[in-house]
Each structure stands twice: as structure tokens, then as C-alpha cells.
Design an enzyme around this catalytic site. Structure first.
Site, PDB file in Angstrom:
ATOM      1  N   HIS A  29       0.819  -1.214   0.000  1.00 34.73           N
ATOM      2  CA  HIS A  29       0.000   0.000   0.000  1.00 34.73           C
ATOM      3  C   HIS A  29       0.855   1.267   0.000  1.00 34.73           C
ATOM      4  O   HIS A  29       0.353   2.356  -0.295  1.00 34.73           O
ATOM      5  CB  HIS A  29      -0.894   0.027   1.247  1.00 34.73           C
ATOM      6  N   GLU A  50       5.757  -3.300  13.158  1.00 33.19           N
ATOM      7  CA  GLU A  50       5.184  -1.949  13.116  1.00 33.19           C
ATOM      8  C   GLU A  50       5.123  -1.299  14.486  1.00 33.19           C
ATOM      9  O   GLU A  50       5.164  -0.062  14.590  1.00 33.19           O
ATOM     10  CB  GLU A  50       3.778  -1.996  12.500  1.00 33.19           C
ATOM     11  N   GLN A 113      -7.922  -6.701   4.267  1.00 33.56           N
ATOM     12  CA  GLN A 113      -7.413  -5.760   5.275  1.00 33.56           C
ATOM     13  C   GLN A 113      -8.338  -4.563   5.497  1.00 33.56           C
ATOM     14  O   GLN A 113      -7.896  -3.497   5.918  1.00 33.56           O
ATOM     15  CB  GLN A 113      -6.005  -5.276   4.893  1.00 33.56           C
ATOM     16  N   GLY A 417       2.944   2.609  30.927  1.00 35.13           N
ATOM     17  CA  GLY A 417       3.730   1.536  31.518  1.00 35.13           C
ATOM     18  C   GLY A 417       4.107   0.491  30.489  1.00 35.13           C
ATOM     19  O   GLY A 417       4.110  -0.708  30.769  1.00 35.13           O
TER      20      GLY A 417
END
Length: 586
Positions: A29, A50, A113, A417
Site C-alpha cells: 500500500h 510496526e 485488510q 507503563g
């Protein structure tokens, strides 16, 4: 008539913002963007996950003060980046996430997707949009930067459907926005500024608590100057560390230095100035380090933040840099109390904190004490090194050992955290500051989350030095369980001995195993001199409990470890309560 596609438009707009590097993981993409990056000489740093790309954009902003840019593919590329975006959102970090998307023309056709990316990202971003017309890409990207950096900073999301991104349009139809952000920061009102200075003149025990609003206003010099003019001590949270050098006599570590428990017999701060820090876990509510009877002045760029979690005697909606500049100008010819007794008491607390583990630093038999490990590291690194700390107890040990002398040079956890930030943050720091030593310390639990980014370091020529604090367990978690349930009673917290140095070697890094304290400094020196990414696997004492873990469990200890920790002089870290003990499990 020349035609350009959406990738070219996007990269030209990035260039206008001064962006010369992006963090990404390939997806088809995005190929129009990559092609334009190649044509314009924009550096493409590709990661193995990612999440790491998003963390790198976050880390870039934390170390430079400017937004980082992550670009990920559609569907799982976007969902993989969610944790990185959430981390930036919780800590108000300016970053841009650009995501691919399934084609507009295939909406509602069960396209590949085609997940609702906007629905996922909207709750954890300041601003999120999907672009439906190719020629508007520059307009929307300019808006993304405006939202990320204006007011209280934060992450933004821009979605680019593949058919929109690859479409070519006449170049003359495309407008590239200019002058789309305010150049003048919001400043304090005259009356509010005068009231703040009057109260500061009256105060016997003032304290300035500085947060990320100071760093992102690029106001480190102004903060130091204001402290010197008013003889006011400064404490910083993790994002602001180094905004006043921790070698400066008016810098006293973390917010915990003014906790009422520490000053129970002599009185704590009577005036607290909150500069660009929100009122959260340790500045509001039952765990607050701010005395209940202190006057509180809160300076924040976002008016809605003023008064969160506690009453504020004076709220000032202002950019922290502009407030400090005007305050310095107004105070430069005035005389302020030297606050000698107050500063002397804070100095004694600071001294006690720095020397509380002296016994552990001595040579002796047995495994490496984590305090000895971080002490050896701190004295070996360059004073202007960039330090990244990742892990529960590991980050706290390093935080307490390191002296931050410059802003944006100490990166660690925040409100999410989130573990696994260490390697990506360090890689972003090295990309931003190639001439600086960049050091990262990671707990062996945290190491599992983004360990593959050693490969990113190797193939992108980002030579960082990484120490794995290998106590063979999820240290904070296991210690907490044993404090509650007793020695030997733990669940899902064992890791065992792992040769991380060998795994790192397989990913292109230099590796070394260290099992003796005397070998730590030589190994680190070799790593720093190698010019390669390096992994030093240090085996440490699994039974030593970091003071913050004791503090968190101090209210409800059960089993054989019922002894409550003793009051301490406060914490150097943002997230540690004011108790400590040189405690090992029985």
C-alpha cells in the site's frame, strides 16, 4: 502537463516540515511513498515490527522535541502500531502515524485488510482523518502536523486508501499549504504572572515541578534561569529530565523529593509550581507528593488540564516557555529569599538517595547486585550520552543511577507503563543524534517484546549499546508475587537463563556475556568502541528487590515477607513512592 501521485505530494509536504527520515515496515500500500522518498533523499528506516516503527516515531519526538513520522501498511500494519500510538497518547508526545488502507472503491465488499482503522485509532489520537481526494493529501498532512504540535502535543493518524495514494493528478491542481500554524505561543496574563511571583516571594519552601511541557516548549535554558533568579528548587519528571542539569545545585531529582512523609517533622513545600506536568498518579489523589496545605500554581498550555484531580489556587493557561520568559524578565531585578534551610534539607535528601546503595557497590562474593551494574554503566558512559531505560525494576535502577545533564537525553516509561520501548527508542535516538553515545538497558522480560530490532540496528547502521539485565525472571512481577504470597510461590514470572547475546549475534549485533561485576565496564567500553550494535547480557542477582516494588506492595504485604519498608528520602524517578529498603527475599 506534469502529473504527480499522492506519494510525491506527501513527501514534498514532509520536506516542508523538515522531515528527513521515516520509520516504517514495508507494505505494498505504501510503495508510492517509498518511491518519492527515494527520489527526494528521505531516509527510510525499516523495522521488523510496526510497533517498533511507532515507538521509534515516539522516541524521535522525545529526544528531539519534534514530531516523528511512522508509516505503516493497511490492516495488521495499523493494528500492530496501536501500542506505540497509545504510548505516545498517554504521554502527550507529538508523532504522526500514516497508515495505508484498502481501496475506497471496494468499501463494503469484504476487501483484504478492510478493518475499521479510524474506529481503532480515534480514541488514542488527538486527531484522525481519512483522505478521500488525492489532491488534498498535502492539506491533510499539514493539518496533522498542526494538531500534533499545537497546544498539548499528541499523536495523530492519517489514513491513505491505496487508490487515493496511487492516483496521479495534474500538478498545478495541488496546493502545498504554508504558514498554517501559529508562530506566537500563548502567554500568561499580567495579573496571573504578578500573583505567581508574589506568592513565590512569600514562600519559605517553594518547589518547581517541571514536566514535558517545558521540554516541548524548548525552554530548558529559561527553566534554569528562573530557578536561579528565584532560588527555587526544581524537580522533574521523566520527560523533563535534564531540562535543568542534574548537576545543578538547584536540581533535586524526581517529584518524590517533596513528599510529605519525608518532611513530616519539619514541613514540606509550601508553594508548588507545576510547569507543564499534568496532575496524575503522584501529583494528585491519595498518593500525591504535593502537601495538602501547599499553595499550588499550575501552568499548562491546555486550560482543561488545570485543576484535574485537585484544587488549584492559581491556574495559568500558557505555553511553559513563554511563561518562563516573561517570569524571568519580571523577576530579574527583584530579590528573593535564598531559602537556605529548605535547600540544605533537600540537598541532604539528594545525598542520601545517591548513596543509599553504597554497600552494594563494594566487591564481594555472590551474583551481581543490580545497583552495582547500573553504577558501573553510569561511570563508564560519556556524561552527554543518551540513555534509554526499559523494564519494570530495570528502568528504575538505571533512572536512579544516571545523572541527566541535557533534555531529551534520558528516555523511559510513562503513563502506559509500556514495555518493549527500549530498543526502538534507542534506535530513534541514534538516528537523530548519530554523533552521540546511545545506550539502552532492557530487562530480560522487556527484551522479548522487540528483540528483533537488533536486526533493524544492524541493517540501518545504527550502532547502539544495549545491556540486558538478566535476572532470569519478570523481576517486578515475581518479587511482587513473593512479597504477597511468600518465597517460592510465583506464577508465570519465570524466564530462566537465556543467551540473549547469542541471539543478538544472529541478528547482526556484537554479543557478550557478563557474569562478574568487574567485567561490566570493560565489556561496555568494547561495545561502545565497536561501531556496531552490541548486546551485553549481564546476569544479575534475582533476589534483590528494587525500592519501587517494595513501595507498591508496602500497603498489603502477606506471607513471610510482612515487614514494611522504611521511609526514604524520596525517589529520583517519576514513578517511585518515597519508601525503600535494601531488601532481599528470604
Amino acid at each position: 502537463m506534469a502529473k504527480i501521485d499522492g506519494g510525491e505530494m506527501l513527501v514534498r509536504t514532509l520536506e516542508q516540515e523538515g522531515v528527513r527520515e521515516i520509520f516504517t515496515l514495508h507494505g505494498g500500500h505504501l510503495d508510492a511513498i517509498y518511491a518519492a522518498c527515494g527520489a527526494h533523499g528521505v531516509r527510510v528506516i525499516d523495522t521488523r515490527h510496526e510497533q517498533a516503527a511507532a515507538h521509534m516515531a515516539d522516541g524521535w519526538a522525545r529526544t528531539t522535541g519534534r514530531p516523528g513520522v511512522a508509516i505503516v501498511t493497511a490492516g495488521p500494519g495499523v493494528t500492530d502500531a496501536v501500542t506505540g500510538v497509545a504510548n505516545a497518547f498517554m504521554d502527550s508526545i507529538p508523532m504522526i502515524l500514516i497508515g495505508g488502507r484498502s481501496p475506497l472503491i471496494e468499501d463494503d465488499k469484504l476487501s483484504l485488510q478492510a478493518v475499521d482503522q479510524m474506529g481503532i485509532l480515534r480514541p488514542i489520537t488527538k486527531w484522525a482523518r481519512s483522505v478521500t481526494h488525492t489532491e488534498r493529501i498535502p492539506e491533510y498532512l499539514a493539518a496533522a502536523f498542526r494538531h500534533a504540535t499545537s497546544g498539548r502535543p499528541g499523536p495523530v493518524f492519517l489514513e491513505l486508501p491505496i487508490d487515493v495514494l496511487f492516483t496521479r493528478v495534474d500538478e498545478e491542481r495541488v496546493e502545498f499549504p504554508k504558514d498554517y500554524r501559529s508562530k506566537e505561543p500563548a502567554g500568561p496574563g499580567r495579573a496571573a504572572l504578578a500573583q505567581a511571583l508574589n506568592w513565590l516571594r512569600e514562600a519559605k519552601r517553594p518547589a518547581i515541578l517541571a514536566g514535558g511541557g517545558v521540554w516541548f516548549a524548548q525552554a530548558a535554558a529559561e527553566l534554569t534561569r528562573f530557578a536561579e533568579l528565584t532560588n527555587a528548587p526544581v524537580m522533574t519528571n521523566a520527560k523533563a529530565r535534564g531540562s535543568i542539569s542534574e548537576e545543578h545545585p538547584l536540581c533535586f531529582g524526581g517529584f518524590g523529593a517533596i513528599h510529605p512523609a519525608i518532611h513530616a517533622n519539619s514541613g514540606s513545600a509550601d508553594l508548588v509550581i507545576l510547569l507543564g506536568t499534568r496532575i496524575g498518579m503522584f501529583t494528585g489523589g491519595r498518593n500525591s507528593v504535593i502537601p495538602g496545605d501547599a499553595r499550588v500554581i499550575q501552568v499548562d498550555i491546555e486550560p482543561e488540564e488545570i485543576g484535574r484531580n485537585r484544587n488549584i489556587e492559581l491556574g495559568i493557561a500558557s505555553d511553559c516557555g513563554e511563561f518562563l520568559r516573561q517570569a524571568c524578565e519580571a523577576a530579574k531585578d527583584e530579590k528573593f529569599d535564598p531559602h537556605a534551610q529548605w535547600l540544605e534539607r533537600l540537598s541532604a535528601i539528594r545525598h542520601a538517595m545517591r548513596h543509599r546503595f553504597d554497600d552494594a557497590l563494594k566487591d564481594g562474593p555472590g551474583p551481581i547486585h543490580p545497583a552495582r551494574m547500573v553504577h558501573e554503566i553510569a561511570k563508564t558512559l560519556s556524561p552527554d550520552a543518551i540513555v534509554v531505560a526499559d523494564g519494570g525494576e530495570t528502568a528504575a535502577w538505571m533512572s536512579n543511577a544516571w545523572t541527566a545533564r541535557h533534555p531529551g537525553r534520558f528516555l523511559t516509561h510513562g503513563y502506559l507503563g509500556c514495555l518493549g520501548t527500549g530498543l526502538p527508542f534507542a534506535l530513534a535516538c541514534k538516528a537523530a543524534h548519530p554523533d552521540k553515545q546511545v545506550f539502552c538497558i532492557v530487562g530480560d522480560g522487556s527484551a522479548g517484546l522487540n528483540f528483533s530490532e537488533f536486526h533493524t540496528a544492524a541493517k540501518n547502521n545504527l550502532p547502539i549499546a544495549v545491556v540486558i539485565n538478566n535476572d532470569q525472571q519478570w523481576g517486578m512481577s515475581k518479587h511482587g508475587q513473593e512479597l504477597m504470597w511468600g518465597k517460592g510461590r510465583s506464577m508465570a514470572t519465570e524466564l530462566g537463563m537465556v543467551h540473549y547475546e547469542r541471539a543478538a549475534e544472529g541478528l547482526g549485533a556484537q554479543g557478550e556475556l557478563v557474569e562478574r561485576a568487574a567485567d561490566i565496564a570493560p565489556a561496555l567500553k568494547r561495545a561502545l568502541a565497536s561501531g556496531r550494535p552490541a548486546c551485553i547480557n549481564i546476569v544479575t542477582d534475582r533476589d534483590v528487590i528494587e525500592p519501587g516494588t517494595l513501595a507498591m506492595y508496602s500497603a498489603g504485604l502477606a506471607g513471610p515477607a510482612k515487614e514494611k519498608p522504611k521511609p526514604d528520602a524520596g525517589s529520583e524517578s517519576e514513578t517511585t513512592l518515597p519508601y525503600y529498603g535494601k531488601r532481599k527475599l528470604d
